[in-house]
Structure formats: structure tokens, C-alpha cells
Design an enzyme around this catalytic site. Sequence first.
Site, short mmCIF file in Angstrom:
data_model
loop_
_atom_site.label_atom_id
_atom_site.label_comp_id
_atom_site.label_asym_id
_atom_site.label_seq_id
_atom_site.Cartn_x
_atom_site.Cartn_y
_atom_site.Cartn_z
N GLU A 230 0.84 -1.19 0.00
CA GLU A 230 0.00 0.00 0.00
C GLU A 230 0.88 1.24 0.00
OE1 GLU A 230 -2.15 -0.80 3.57
OE2 GLU A 230 -0.81 0.37 4.83
N ASP A 231 0.39 2.30 -0.59
CA ASP A 231 1.13 3.56 -0.65
C ASP A 231 1.27 4.15 0.74
OD1 ASP A 231 1.37 3.32 -3.36
OD2 ASP A 231 -0.40 4.57 -3.79
N ILE A 232 2.37 4.88 0.94
CA ILE A 232 2.63 5.45 2.25
C ILE A 232 1.62 6.54 2.61
CG2 ILE A 232 4.26 7.15 1.34
CD1 ILE A 232 5.88 6.82 3.89
#
Length: 269
Positions: A230-232
Site C-alpha cells: 500500500e502507498d505510504i
Amino acid sequence: MSELTLDSDTVIETARRIAARPLCNHCLGRQFAQVEHGYTNRERGERLRVTLGRPAVQLADCWLCEGLMDDIELYSELVLEQFKPYEYETFGVGSRIDEDIERREAQLERVTGQGEPMKREINREVGKIVEGQTGKQVDFGKPDVTAIIDTRFNHVELDIRPLFIYGRYRKLERGIPQTKWYCRKCHGAGCDYCNGQGKLYETSVEELVAHEVMAATQGTDEAFHGAGREDIDVRMLGSGRPFILEVKEPRRRHLDLEQIERDINSFAD
């Protein structure tokens, strides 16, 4: 030779040939381990020796093991000492022996055509003693801990099975990576670019979860396995994302997971 008996002519003649060399009862009987079940190798050797009318051979004078079979109690004590710091329910035992002994063993096998490897008898006999002393069970599949006995140096190495803990996490705040991001310049050593931290972000989901788990298990390292990346800069809401935390070489396996869950949520508040 499984259909033969220790009194059969074939077994006695073969025993006579190999007993021309001084063999202790363990090593003599081991060559006929598949003949007549219900005996230990030592008992087979004693019975064959009586039949052959040969005098007893002291373990230290054995042509094959050179006294190795006299050290079963010592190996068991070494294993028990190494096991002490660890929680486990099942264990395994393996061993290494000198190459010269293995070559001599191969010579006898060419005469008998069968027999049991010495390592297998060592593993079994040590396992019996450790079972009796600890109440734990030998497991030939995937034991919690395995002792590897190096008989050449009276040394025991341990192979500790990892502990895998399943859970789900919700990330309520943006800016937290799923796993540790080591500094691309120093690769974790610490440098000016990362202000000596060795990583690019202060913390991660992995670190927030692992902190309390590692304290509870006393493992040496961990690995975080999330169900997808998942993106930060996103949050993870709803029922959360599944993950597995792999704890390497844990000393503690009997965990209060509900308490650890509370500790993680408090630590990561």
C-alpha cells in the site's frame, strides 16, 4: 533380511565375517537392525556375540565407532542444556560424525547389504533420553526446535523453527509505510542523509506491530508479510489488512495474544 532371525545361518555367517574386526555390541547389532524387531542394537550384538562365542569388545576398542556410542549420555546432556532457554513442545535430533567412521561403516554395509546408519541410532537414543527428561515429544516432521550434534567436537547447534502470528491492522494515519524503509545510501548503517537513523521514515506498521511481539517472544529477528502493498500516503480502514509476522528463533512460544494486541495498540496509539 527382515524375514530372517538372529539364529539363522545367513545372519550368523555374515556376523562371523564382520566380527573378524573388533566391534562393540552396538556396532555389531546395528548391522542387523532389520532382523527380529523388539531388540535394541546393543541387545542384538550381545546375542550374536554369544552365538559366535566371541569375547566382549569394550566401546573404546571398537573398530567402527571408536567409543562414540559411549557418549550418548554426554550428547543428551549437551542437547538438554541448549534447549533450556526455549519454550517448545516438539523437538528433533540430528547428528554429524567423522568421515572416517562413515567410510568404515560403508565397508561393513558392503558385506551385510543392509543395516542402520550410526547417526540414526545416535539420534534415536538421544531423543529417548531428552523425551524422558523433558516430557516433550520427538517430531520427525516440523519440530519447534532441532538439535544438531557434532560428535567430532561435542558441540550442539540449534535450528529454531520460526513462529508465525496472523493478524489484521488498520492504519488510521497517513505517512506511515507498511514495512521499514532503510536508507538508500547507507542501507541501515546510519549516515548524514538519514540523520543517522538508517531509515527514511521514523516508523512503520511493521515496527509498530513487531515491537511488542519481539519483546514477548524474545526472538532474534522478524519479517513482516502483508497481504499486498500500500502507498505510504494512504490509510487502511474498514476491517484492516491481513498480515503475518514471522518471528525468527523465538525463545517464547506460549503467548497471550490478546494482551499483546492491547500492548501493540497502546504502543502505536
